[in-house]
Design a protein around this motif. Structure first.
Motif, short mmCIF file in Angstrom:
data_model
loop_
_atom_site.label_atom_id
_atom_site.label_comp_id
_atom_site.label_asym_id
_atom_site.label_seq_id
_atom_site.Cartn_x
_atom_site.Cartn_y
_atom_site.Cartn_z
N GLU A 15 15.84 51.93 58.28
CA GLU A 15 15.47 52.48 59.57
C GLU A 15 15.11 53.95 59.45
O GLU A 15 14.16 54.44 60.05
N PHE A 16 15.89 54.64 58.63
CA PHE A 16 15.66 56.08 58.49
C PHE A 16 14.34 56.37 57.77
O PHE A 16 13.61 57.28 58.15
N ILE A 17 14.04 55.59 56.75
CA ILE A 17 12.77 55.78 56.05
C ILE A 17 11.60 55.52 57.00
O ILE A 17 10.62 56.26 57.02
N ASP A 18 11.74 54.49 57.80
CA ASP A 18 10.74 54.19 58.82
C ASP A 18 10.58 55.37 59.77
O ASP A 18 9.47 55.83 60.06
N TYR A 19 11.71 55.90 60.21
CA TYR A 19 11.71 57.04 61.12
C TYR A 19 11.03 58.26 60.49
O TYR A 19 10.23 58.94 61.13
N ILE A 20 11.34 58.50 59.22
CA ILE A 20 10.74 59.62 58.51
C ILE A 20 9.22 59.49 58.48
O ILE A 20 8.49 60.45 58.70
N ASN A 21 8.75 58.27 58.21
CA ASN A 21 7.31 58.05 58.17
C ASN A 21 6.66 58.29 59.53
O ASN A 21 5.58 58.88 59.63
N THR A 22 7.33 57.84 60.56
CA THR A 22 6.83 58.08 61.92
C THR A 22 6.74 59.57 62.21
O THR A 22 5.73 60.06 62.73
N MET A 23 7.78 60.29 61.85
CA MET A 23 7.80 61.73 62.09
C MET A 23 6.73 62.45 61.28
O MET A 23 6.11 63.39 61.77
#
Lengths: 112, 112
Positions: B93-101
DNA sequence: CAAAGATACATAAGAATATTATGTATTTAT
DNA sequence: ATAAATACATAATATTCTTATGTATCTTTG
């Protein structure tokens, strides 16, 4: 939608980035724009956003201008000169941070 | 060194990731490892780490084992089965979030 | 046309998470 | 011998967000 803890500490940076692109925005508009740009993955709550905008204004990073739309009110925010410099620094630092975190979290399992 | 607000909310994820790689680690070791892996850019404070480890233990995500090293004590932490599942989810989830950011913050200035 | 939903602001109570400071004790380096 | 590093812990405070609530206007829809 990400779990809420992830968003912590990123709100100011998001706001500063958006303002550095579009010159002036009002609060509610910012919530919509972020929702749109992230396909609903990041949803800024008003309870977090408005106090943050007030804080940025107090720090002299943004200035506010109230505009009447019919009988309703909008508060447009703009980066001050100080804010423009600050925005660039914070956004760059954050991108750097993101890359560091991506590296840290992409490390493959190790023997040992 | 990043300004402190950036780290907010990421600590648990970092700890879970490291434990999922190395099986068992003690608190102080985690602070050193993160410093090393990030070239001193991320520095975990003990005042943040130890309470976090205690919380993870309470949630049944890690288990702890105290080991004596001479007259000194080390507390080794290991992911529980529940913790392993949880760690994967949170890290992804965090890696996904990082990519979004990263997408959000890399947007180029727009005319308008 | 009434009701619901969207627009647009605001604040307050509470939760979560981190900083800073402090404390204890052992081991290693200078 | 003294300072620095290792290794744990907790408490007071600060920051930042969630959730809830409030006000008011405008637009859509049955």
């Amino acid at each position: 939608m990400y779990s809420s803890e992830l968003i912590k500490g990123t709100l100011k940076t998001i706001v500063l980035k958006l303002l550095s692109e579009t010159k002036q925005m009002y609060g509610y508009e910012i919530t919509l724009k972020v929702k749109e740009l992230t396909s609903n993955k990041i949803q800024i709550t008003e309870g977090a956003l408005y106090p943050t905008l007030h804080a940025l204004e107090k720090e002299g990073i943004v200035s506010a201008e109230v505009i009447n739309i019919g009988k309703r009110v909008r508060k447009y925010y703009t980066l001050t000169p100080k804010g423009k410099k600050n925005a660039n620094e914070k956004v760059n630092e954050f991108i750097d941070y993101i890359n560091t975190m991506k590296f840290l979290l992409d490390i493959k399992p190790q023997v040992g």
